[in-house]
Design a protein around this motif. Structure first.
Motif, PDB file in Angstrom:
ATOM      1  N   ASN A 168      -6.395  34.142  39.679  1.00 51.81           N
ATOM      2  CA  ASN A 168      -7.463  33.750  39.386  1.00 51.81           C
ATOM      3  C   ASN A 168      -8.813  34.719  38.995  1.00 51.81           C
ATOM      4  N   ASP A 169      -8.395  35.907  39.537  1.00 48.73           N
ATOM      5  CA  ASP A 169      -9.182  37.134  39.366  1.00 48.73           C
ATOM      6  C   ASP A 169      -9.014  37.734  37.770  1.00 48.73           C
ATOM      7  N   HIS A 170      -7.659  37.151  37.295  1.00 50.59           N
ATOM      8  CA  HIS A 170      -7.332  38.081  36.245  1.00 50.59           C
ATOM      9  C   HIS A 170      -7.019  36.857  35.041  1.00 50.59           C
ATOM     10  N   VAL A 171      -6.923  35.779  35.489  1.00 50.66           N
ATOM     11  CA  VAL A 171      -6.380  34.656  34.288  1.00 50.66           C
ATOM     12  C   VAL A 171      -7.473  33.508  34.392  1.00 50.66           C
ATOM     13  N   THR A 172      -7.931  33.265  33.055  1.00 46.96           N
ATOM     14  CA  THR A 172      -9.204  32.253  33.172  1.00 46.96           C
ATOM     15  C   THR A 172      -8.425  31.022  32.461  1.00 46.96           C
ATOM     16  N   GLU A 173      -7.606  31.072  31.754  1.00 48.31           N
ATOM     17  CA  GLU A 173      -6.994  29.932  30.918  1.00 48.31           C
ATOM     18  C   GLU A 173      -6.249  28.909  32.119  1.00 48.31           C
ATOM     19  N   VAL A 174      -6.232  27.595  32.252  1.00 44.62           N
ATOM     20  CA  VAL A 174      -5.728  26.877  33.135  1.00 44.62           C
ATOM     21  C   VAL A 174      -4.203  26.840  33.206  1.00 44.62           C
ATOM     22  N   ASP A 175      -3.684  26.676  31.821  1.00 47.19           N
ATOM     23  CA  ASP A 175      -2.354  26.646  31.480  1.00 47.19           C
ATOM     24  C   ASP A 175      -1.598  28.095  31.913  1.00 47.19           C
ATOM     25  N   LYS A 176      -2.313  29.120  31.564  1.00 45.96           N
ATOM     26  CA  LYS A 176      -1.815  30.434  32.002  1.00 45.96           C
ATOM     27  C   LYS A 176      -1.677  30.469  33.549  1.00 45.96           C
ATOM     28  N   ARG A 177      -2.676  30.080  34.211  1.00 44.09           N
ATOM     29  CA  ARG A 177      -2.770  30.267  35.757  1.00 44.09           C
ATOM     30  C   ARG A 177      -1.612  29.546  36.071  1.00 44.09           C
ATOM     31  N   GLU A 178      -1.374  28.288  35.645  1.00 40.20           N
ATOM     32  CA  GLU A 178      -0.304  27.380  36.080  1.00 40.20           C
ATOM     33  C   GLU A 178       1.264  27.937  35.856  1.00 40.20           C
ATOM     34  N   ARG A 179       1.109  28.769  34.860  1.00 43.64           N
ATOM     35  CA  ARG A 179       2.341  29.411  34.392  1.00 43.64           C
ATOM     36  C   ARG A 179       2.636  30.523  35.597  1.00 43.64           C
ATOM     37  N   TYR A 180       1.700  31.384  35.704  1.00 40.19           N
ATOM     38  CA  TYR A 180       1.843  32.364  36.778  1.00 40.19           C
ATOM     39  C   TYR A 180       2.123  31.657  38.379  1.00 40.19           C
ATOM     40  N   TYR A 181       1.607  30.479  38.714  1.00 41.53           N
ATOM     41  CA  TYR A 181       1.784  29.741  39.952  1.00 41.53           C
ATOM     42  C   TYR A 181       3.303  29.527  39.944  1.00 41.53           C
ATOM     43  N   SER A 182       3.869  29.064  38.852  1.00 43.03           N
ATOM     44  CA  SER A 182       5.056  28.455  38.694  1.00 43.03           C
ATOM     45  C   SER A 182       5.925  29.827  38.838  1.00 43.03           C
ATOM     46  N   LEU A 183       5.680  30.696  38.204  1.00 40.87           N
ATOM     47  CA  LEU A 183       6.611  32.136  38.210  1.00 40.87           C
ATOM     48  C   LEU A 183       6.507  32.514  39.833  1.00 40.87           C
ATOM     49  N   LEU A 184       5.494  32.823  40.381  1.00 38.14           N
ATOM     50  CA  LEU A 184       5.404  33.104  41.905  1.00 38.14           C
ATOM     51  C   LEU A 184       6.250  32.234  42.611  1.00 38.14           C
TER      52      LEU A 184
END
Length: 252
Positions: free
Chosen positions: A136-152
């Protein structure tokens, strides 16, 4: 909602556990300090993901990331990264916890492992809070956040080893590593068990050893502060120590 913070001494306290089961904790002031934390809302979310299929566990992680992002990360870091805060909050969720994790009622060890677990890299709330904070500190776009959550979640074993080492508990390093893994489609490779290496342990995984190499080379290689393109060749070098790179190089 006002969360009363617990007084020292509640951990491994069998009477505290019994009072939790009997819904008596909130009635006993001796368990609490005079300090409280105000939350506008405090919805339930998954706190323990050591059960179910891989797909089910991923869904639980993603739900936890979303709830924490929406309702908890706007608190100060010294609150949402505070063990006592989370333990104090969780005991207010007695019904949810007993319904969702019924083995809590089977004994103190289960209670300690699920509800009062030490707030470090082995704690599921800690994993989710730290990951969500970094993203959240580095990604503002919701879809990109969800991509990183999934990758994690898809690379949870590697993530565990990153946050296990204090020097790598770093948002830039984590996101760069996730980007490299995604670009090169390395999730399965990094989760793979290392075979034919008698010099290593019995359950060594490729990703763990890559992070081990980063740790071993620090501070000669200042990997936590490198840009992704600087980090990538070093990552591949360490990967080559434990994985045959022929196929990867041919496909890239």
């Amino acid at each position: 909602m006002e969360v009363r913070l617990l007084e020292k001494g509640y951990k491994d306290n069998e009477q505290f556990y019994k009072d939790f089961l009997e819904d008596q904790i909130q009635l006993k002031d001796e368990y609490f300090t005079s300090e409280t934390i105000h939350l506008d809302k405090a919805p339930d979310f998954p706190i323990y993901m050591a059960q179910g299929s891989e797909t089910e566990r991923k869904e639980l992680f993603l739900e936890a990331f979303q709830v924490l992002t929406d309702y908890y990360l706007d608190t100060d870091r010294d609150i949402h990264l505070n063990e006592v805060f989370w333990h104090s909050l969780l005991i207010t969720k007695r019904e949810y916890l007993l319904e969702t994790y019924p083995n809590i009622s089977e004994g103190l060890s289960h209670f300690n492992n699920i509800v009062l677990k030490k707030f470090d890299w082995e704690n599921y709330i800690y994993k989710c809070v730290l990951g969500a904070q970094y993203i959240n500190d580095h990604v503002t776009e919701v879809d990109k956040r969800e991509r990183y959550y999934s990758l994690l979640v898809d690379n949870l074993d590697l993530y565990n080893y990153i946050i296990k080492y204090e020097i790598f508990r770093n948002d830039r390093f984590l996101l760069n590593i996730l980007d490299i893994i995604d670009e090169l489609k390395l999730s399965k490779v990094l989760k793979a068990k290392i075979t034919d290496r008698e010099d290593l342990g019995k359950d060594e995984r490729v990703g763990r050893r890559v992070i081990f190499e980063f740790n071993k080379s620090y501070p000669v290689v200042m990997s936590p502060v490198l840009e992704k393109e600087e980090l990538k060749p070093i990552f591949l070098q360490y990967l080559s120590y434990y994985y045959d790179m022929t196929e990867l190089l041919q496909s890239s």
